[in-house]
Scaffold this active site. Structure first.
Site, mmCIF file in Angstrom:
data_model
loop_
_atom_site.group_PDB
_atom_site.id
_atom_site.type_symbol
_atom_site.label_atom_id
_atom_site.label_comp_id
_atom_site.label_asym_id
_atom_site.label_seq_id
_atom_site.Cartn_x
_atom_site.Cartn_y
_atom_site.Cartn_z
ATOM 1 N N ASP A 86 0.816 -1.219 0.000
ATOM 2 C CA ASP A 86 0.000 0.000 0.000
ATOM 3 C C ASP A 86 0.854 1.275 0.000
ATOM 4 O O ASP A 86 0.686 2.149 0.869
ATOM 5 C CB ASP A 86 -0.948 0.015 1.210
ATOM 6 C CG ASP A 86 -1.697 -1.292 1.398
ATOM 7 O OD1 ASP A 86 -2.030 -1.919 0.373
ATOM 8 O OD2 ASP A 86 -1.955 -1.684 2.551
ATOM 9 N N GLU A 98 -11.099 -1.573 -3.636
ATOM 10 C CA GLU A 98 -10.444 -0.873 -2.536
ATOM 11 C C GLU A 98 -9.332 0.033 -3.065
ATOM 12 O O GLU A 98 -9.109 0.121 -4.272
ATOM 13 C CB GLU A 98 -9.869 -1.876 -1.528
ATOM 14 C CG GLU A 98 -8.757 -2.755 -2.083
ATOM 15 C CD GLU A 98 -8.264 -3.795 -1.081
ATOM 16 O OE1 GLU A 98 -8.911 -3.978 -0.023
ATOM 17 O OE2 GLU A 98 -7.235 -4.445 -1.361
#
Length: 357
Positions: free
Chosen positions: A55, A229
């Site tokens: 991420d 997401e």
């Protein structure tokens, strides 16, 4: 006698000359050894940038890049003048969770933003009951440099009257308004969707929320649960592009999708957005890029290039863990103004550094 005399006369002169030449040579300093030139600065870098870094996120300000990624246990910021030298960047832990409580475990996907003259970090955390309790939280720092000064926790950011699972918060500014985008769920469902909500300040939502995207195409439906997401935003040529990650991170088919709207549209209007029917960035097994996704954007130091930063696994079936590593590559724009991310480039292969580095 004449011959002998001349020889005797010349001999001392010849000797003196020879001695003079000899003395002259011995008194001259040897030529200095040329200095060894320093090695030329490298003009290349290689992916991955770090051995681990799920991420990844980059924010640029005042000539520096501030980099963050999921550590699971805290919020850490890396500061560097050159993204190609991220591996040698200084890092600082800016927040450590409490030992217990609603934000004590599973610290995910921190993002740094500079809003209204202060720094804010949006991150995901939960009470530790696997992942079901994950919510979004906000930190604030008024210092000019986010690696200095004090960080204050502003608390949970949520839609008023709702307490639903939420991760991966990011900020969109459009038409003079500010909005939070994130991945959330409906009540009694584990499917992840992309939501948007208007913000009244950097730590407060005004509600209601609107769902902009949910898993629907075959390439979005790999793994369990079904997932959209990691929303991220880039604007270009009068258009707002919202990238997101689809399919579950446990699969090698995790990939980037994209929504598109006009920069003058109301982003809360779901009908203002058009969803791409195919992924815009997907795995490349030949280049050891499995499950590429959860991206960010930055511009090269000389302002001439747009860059994509993302994570991927280097081998098949490595899933959602720390094997995911950060990578970057430049991208271009299509004739219609949309981004062309290409395909994930090969790891361990020298690539040109970002312009200006």
């Amino acid at each position: 006698m004449r011959f002998k005399f001349r020889f005797s006369f010349l001999n001392p002169l010849l000797l003196a000359a020879l001695l003079g030449c000899s003395n002259s040579g011995s008194s001259t300093a040897p030529a200095p050894t040329p200095p060894i030139p320093p090695p030329a600065a490298s003009t290349t870098y290689t992916n991955p940038l770090l051995s681990t870094g799920p991420d990844p996120w980059v924010y640029q300000k005042d000539g520096f890049y501030y980099y963050l990624h999921t550590t699971g246990v805290n919020v850490t910021i890396w500061k560097t003048a050159k993204m190609s030298e991220l591996s040698s960047a200084a890092s600082k832990i800016i927040w450590t969770p409490p030992a217990s409580g609603l934000d004590s475990h599973n610290i995910w996907a921190p993002e740094l933003h500079f809003l209204d003259g202060k720094w804010y970090v949006y991150f995901t955390a939960g009470p530790g009951m696997c992942c079901g309790g994950q919510r979004l939280w906000v930190l604030e720092n008024p210092s000019p440099d986010p690696t200095t000064g004090s960080w204050t926790e502003k608390g949970q950011i949520a839609v008023p009257g709702q307490d639903l699972w939420a991760i991966d918060g990011t900020v969109l500014e459009q038409n003079g308004g500010r909005y939070l985008l994130w991945s959330g769920q409906e009540a009694n469902s584990v499917q992840q969707n992309i939501y948007i909500c208007k913000m009244s300040n950097p730590w407060t939502l005004t509600g209601p929320r609107v769902q902009l995207s949910h898993p629907q195409y075959a390439w979005e439906l790999n793994g369990y649960p079904k997932v959209n997401e990691g929303p991220e935003v880039i604007q270009h040529a009068g258009q707002t592009f919202l990238t997101y990650s689809a399919s579950h991170c446990s699969t090698d088919d995790y990939a980037l999708g994209m929504l598109t709207a006009s920069t003058t549209a109301d982003p809360m209007d779901v009908n203002a957005w058009t969803k791409s029917a195919t992924p815009v960035f997907a795995k490349n097994t030949a280049n050891h890029a499995y499950g590429p996704g959860h991206n960010g954007f930055f511009v090269s130091k000389d302002g001439t290039q747009n860059w994509l930063i993302y994570h991927a696994n280097s081998n098949a079936n490595e899933g959602c863990g720390n094997a995911r590593n950060p990578r970057m590559q430049p991208f271009t724009w299509n004739a219609d103004g949309s981004p062309n991310f290409g395909t994930p480039v090969a790891i361990d292969t020298p690539l040109p550094r970002p312009g200006g580095e």
